[in-house]
Each structure stands twice: as C-alpha cells, then as structure tokens.
Design an enzyme around this catalytic site. Structure first.
Site, PDB file in Angstrom:
ATOM      1  N   TYR A   1      27.948  15.617  27.626  1.00 33.53           N
ATOM      2  CA  TYR A   1      27.212  15.801  28.782  1.00 33.53           C
ATOM      3  C   TYR A   1      25.766  15.466  28.632  1.00 33.53           C
ATOM      4  O   TYR A   1      25.176  14.600  29.644  1.00 33.53           O
ATOM      5  CB  TYR A   1      27.303  17.135  29.426  1.00 33.53           C
ATOM      6  CG  TYR A   1      27.048  17.077  30.895  1.00 33.53           C
ATOM      7  CD1 TYR A   1      27.635  16.255  32.096  1.00 33.53           C
ATOM      8  CD2 TYR A   1      25.756  17.694  31.339  1.00 33.53           C
ATOM      9  CE1 TYR A   1      27.393  16.521  33.204  1.00 33.53           C
ATOM     10  CE2 TYR A   1      25.307  17.846  32.534  1.00 33.53           C
ATOM     11  CZ  TYR A   1      26.097  17.033  33.629  1.00 33.53           C
ATOM     12  OH  TYR A   1      25.527  17.326  34.954  1.00 33.53           O
TER      13      TYR A   1
ATOM     14  N   TRP B   1      31.804  19.163  24.645  1.00 30.45           N
ATOM     15  CA  TRP B   1      31.565  18.884  25.926  1.00 30.45           C
ATOM     16  C   TRP B   1      30.091  19.028  26.349  1.00 30.45           C
ATOM     17  O   TRP B   1      29.754  17.817  26.952  1.00 30.45           O
ATOM     18  CB  TRP B   1      32.300  19.948  26.876  1.00 30.45           C
ATOM     19  CG  TRP B   1      32.238  19.845  28.310  1.00 30.45           C
ATOM     20  CD1 TRP B   1      32.798  19.233  29.151  1.00 30.45           C
ATOM     21  CD2 TRP B   1      31.001  20.626  29.037  1.00 30.45           C
ATOM     22  NE1 TRP B   1      32.210  19.229  30.553  1.00 30.45           N
ATOM     23  CE2 TRP B   1      31.072  19.998  30.528  1.00 30.45           C
ATOM     24  CE3 TRP B   1      29.907  21.390  28.716  1.00 30.45           C
ATOM     25  CZ2 TRP B   1      30.137  20.434  31.365  1.00 30.45           C
ATOM     26  CZ3 TRP B   1      29.077  21.787  29.640  1.00 30.45           C
ATOM     27  CH2 TRP B   1      28.865  21.435  31.035  1.00 30.45           C
TER      28      TRP B   1
ATOM     29  N   ASP C   1      36.053  17.999  30.229  1.00 27.51           N
ATOM     30  CA  ASP C   1      35.591  18.516  31.534  1.00 27.51           C
ATOM     31  C   ASP C   1      36.633  18.662  32.631  1.00 27.51           C
ATOM     32  O   ASP C   1      37.375  17.846  32.719  1.00 27.51           O
ATOM     33  CB  ASP C   1      34.500  17.429  31.980  1.00 27.51           C
ATOM     34  CG  ASP C   1      33.951  18.182  33.314  1.00 27.51           C
ATOM     35  OD1 ASP C   1      32.929  18.564  33.286  1.00 27.51           O
ATOM     36  OD2 ASP C   1      34.286  17.692  34.440  1.00 27.51           O
TER      37      ASP C   1
END
Length: 485
Positions: A415, A411, A431
């Site tokens: 990002y 994650w 997410d």
C-alpha cells in the site's frame, strides 16, 4: 518545415498538435514533414524551442516508454523533487539512489528520453519558469528562484538562447496586477482526459485527516509543511480546460516546484489513462468496471511518511476509524498553523514530522501496543533515512526495505509502495476491499493467492486495477449485455 514534438509523442497516432491549448487550432502538419522526439529535453538538445503559442509546458507529462523502464520513471520522480537542483546534487548521486551505475543511467536516459539527466532537469526548470511567467505576475527574480535557477544571469541567458528574447518578453500583457500575498499563486496543471474527478474527491474525502485536509464543494484543501515552513493549497477541477487549478499559499517561492510535483503525484496527473484503461479492459470481467469509471486514477500520497503512518493506523480497522486516529495524532503532535483570519476553515495543523514522533515519549493514542511500537519504529526509520519513501531500486527491493520496519507486513508495504513511492505495479492482494471487489467481478469469493495470479494479466498497471476493485467494492454491479440488475 520540420516540427519537433515536445509532448513525448513518438507516433502518428499521437500528433504534436496534441500539446496545444484548447483555444489553439494550428493547421495539421504532414507526417513526412514532422520530426518526433521522445521528450522535450531531446527536442531542446536538437535545437528546437517550446512553441510560444501552444504552451507545451502545460501539457501532461506523458511518454510512450512509461511502463517499460521503471528506473527512468523513478529517476524522473526524483528529478521532479529536485534531485539535480543545487550544489552537490549530481547524476552520480542520483544513480546511487536508484541502485545503478552513472553510465548505465545515462544510457537509459538517452535510450528512452533522448537526452541526459542534466538536460532533462534543465528542461524541466525552463518549462516550469515559462509556466510561471505565463500564469502569474511574479517578478522575474522570484520566477528564476522558483524554477531552481541559482543565478538570475544564467536564467536570462538560457531564455535568450532558447527563445531569442528575454523572459519578460514572454509574459503576455494583462490588466491583472500582481496579487497580494494572501491571494496566493494559482496555476493550471493539465491532464490527459478522461479524468474521474468525482471518484478522486470521494477517495480523498473518505481519508481526509481532520485539521490537515478538507474536501468540500468540489475542492480539496490541505496544509503544507516543507523544510519547516508552512502553508496550504487548494485544488479544484477545470473540466473544460482539462486541468486542475491549484492555488498555493506558501512563503518560499523556491518550494513551488516541490509543491507542484506533489500535487501532480497526489492527483496522478501524469497517467496515460487511455493506454491504462485499454490494457485493463482486455480482462472481460474487469472491463465493465473500467467502462463504469473511465479515467479512474490511482491517488498518490502528499508525503511518504504521512501516508505510511496512515497505513499503519489503518491496519485491521475501517477507513473511518483510521481517519479518526490520524486526527487525534495530528491534534496531539502536529504543528498548529499561525492564526490568520483569512485562513481556510478546517485547516488547523500540519501533519507531525517523523522527527517529532520519533522523539516524543508517548503518542497518546488508544490502540494496540504493537501498533504503537510500529509507529515509533517507522518514525525512527524515516528520521534516519530521509529517502525511505522515495523511489529506490526495483519494486521488490522497495517492498523488502519497507518490510524490515517492525509492524510493516506485505499489505502495508504494498500500500505504501502504491501511494507513496508511486509504484504503479504495486498490488496489496490481501486487502479486504480488493478481495470483495474481485468477488464481485467473478461472482464468487477469492483468496489473496488467487487474486495475485489473476492480477498477472494486469501488469504493469496493477495499481489502477486495484482502484477499480476498490471502486467495485462500493458500487453496484454495472449493467452489461448478458447481466441482470
């Protein structure tokens, strides 16, 4: 008459006149009388010069090939950061950072841009200088330095060659005198409409770091630190001019290209948003959300390390809690701005550098020990490799490299890739905001695995789909035919 296009248009549906300023209304040219080039650099190489009236240097940086050559996209991002400006910065070094051979990189540039990397870099310098000449009262010596010319003589020669006149002759007469240092330098940066400015400001305001960023009254302001020098920027929207206005307060004019490049990335000014929205609208469930937010952009990060720190701080906590922690980090380890009565209120520090956090013994934050270890590891990795958050290789390679840092999982890596490295196909499927937004689309809960499968149809623009899902998570379901409130 042969008219070269300098806004990267390659088809009749995107005519060369689209680079003209709103006040310019040139007579339409017949298609058969036009010659189209894939980039401004290619037109320059063919002997054409930028139009003195239309000012193509202010046009959004669009190209028909984007989304088809990630290597070229990454190379252009590095060139915008000055990868080919100055001594020792060669095409060979650029190719090495991209994980390809020099000859292959040259072939890709010729294929997609019609010009070599060096020609593209030189064209960028010329167009940026022309932008400064038109919109500021900076002396020509400062313009040359700001645009990356180490020699004023070379600067003058190149302008004489391209425009058949000296640089000073391009400056329009104005009654405005050169502003003092406290007034800063103001430039207009154009975009291709539509642009969802309200959503952009809302996104940035929710994540604004206290002391570093302020969003109020339709204006985004933040502190800036480059090579030890500090300053600030202020960005507002000029919807009728399809532009953002950025006012820069900084001591070194040579940092202007880097600052402008960061503003473009942060506000995603280079997006071909009509193409992206049209592609995402092929999904019948996503289409109503795209229609609800036409021109929704994928915000970038001002600085890769800063964005990565914020991503780690935000692991498993709310956006508001992460923002509070970031503010504490800045207050403890950021560089205070010099006291200035005219300074913008609310801007007190610059974000701490990687070296600062890597060498400090204690971060002094109230958070899990494992996450503190991750922050220290991140700071050390960024100190050891200044190019850690620059485009490198494929998106898979970029993700894999980030995941070697302790505490950075899938994650966080996705990002960071989305906002800092500007991988427009990055997609943090786990997410919680994306999962909730996807549940609104489908009317039923989903899983990261199912969402990843669903997102295949959104390639190569999954980052923009993510923005729509995040927006869906906070908005009401849009009214469409066959749905109810």
């Amino acid at each position: 008459m042969i008219r070269a296009s300098t806004d990267s248009c390659t088809s009749a549906s995107n005519p060369p006149e689209s680079t003209a300023a709103p006040s310019v209304r040139p007579a339409p040219r017949k298609y058969e009388n036009c010659t189209f080039y894939p980039s401004a650099a290619a037109a320059h190489e063919a002997g054409y010069r930028p139009c003195l009236r239309c000012r193509p240097e202010t046009a959004p940086e669009l190209a028909s090939w984007r989304g088809t050559s990630n290597t070229v996209s990454r190379a252009l991002a590095l060139i915008a950061d000055g990868a080919l400006d100055g001594e020792g910065k060669t095409v060979d070094a650029l190719a090495e950072r991209l994980g390809v051979g020099e000859r292959h990189l040259r072939r890709l540039f010729l294929q997609h841009l019609g010009a070599s990397p060096i020609a593209v870099a030189q064209t960028r310098r010329v167009l940026f200088a022309k932008h400064l000449i038109h919109e500021t009262r900076m002396p020509m010596t400062e313009v040359a330095l700001a645009a990356g010319f180490n020699s004023l003589r070379r600067f003058n020669e190149l302008f004489q060659q391209l425009f058949h006149r000296p640089p000073s002759a391009l400056r329009r007469k104005s009654s405005v005198s050169r502003p003092n240092a406290s007034a800063g330098i103001t430039l207009r940066l154009r975009y291709r409409p539509p642009y969802d400015w309200e959503s952009m400001l809302t996104f940035l305001q929710a994540r604004a770091i206290p002391g570093v960023e302020v969003v109020e009254k339709g204006c985004y302001r933040r502190t800036v630190e480059i090579d030890g020098s500090v300053g600030s920027i202020a960005v507002t929207h000029l919807p009728h001019q399809q532009s953002l206005s950025v006012t820069i307060h900084f001591t070194s004019v040579q940092s202007l290209p880097a600052i402008v490049a960061r503003v473009r990335r942060l506000f995603d000014l280079g997006a071909d948003i009509e193409t992206i929205d049209a592609h995402l609208s092929h999904d019948p469930q996503l289409a109503p959300w795209v229609a609800l937010h036409p021109g929704l952009r994928a915000p970038g990060g001002w600085d890769g390390f800063e964005l990565a720190v914020r991503a780690i701080l935000g692991q498993q906590i709310s956006v508001a809690a992460a923002r509070k922690l970031a503010g504490q980090l800045v207050a403890l380890h950021g560089k205070p701005l010099p006291k200035n009565p005219s300074a913008s209120s609310g801007l007190t520090h610059t974000f701490p550098t990687a070296k600062r956090l890597a060498t400090t013994k204690s971060l002094g934050l109230g958070m899990p020990a494992a996450r503190l270890v991750s922050l220290k590891a991140l700071a050390q990795a960024a100190t050891d490799d200044p190019n850690l958050f620059r485009p490198f290789g494929t998106i898979e390679e970029a993700i894999a490299r980030l995941r070697t840092i302790p505490g950075i999982g899938e994650w966080t890596a996705q990002y960071i890739a989305l906002r800092a490295i500007r991988e427009m196909d990055a997609f943090p499927a786990s997410d919680i905001g994306l999962l909730r937004g996807a549940a609104k689309l489908d009317g039923a809960p989903t899983t990261p695995k199912s969402l990843l499968h669903r997102a295949e149809s959104w390639r190569p623009w999954r980052a923009y789909a993510a923005q729509h899902l995040w927006a869906a998570n906070t908005n009401e379901i849009p009214h469409t035919e066959g749905t109810h409130a």
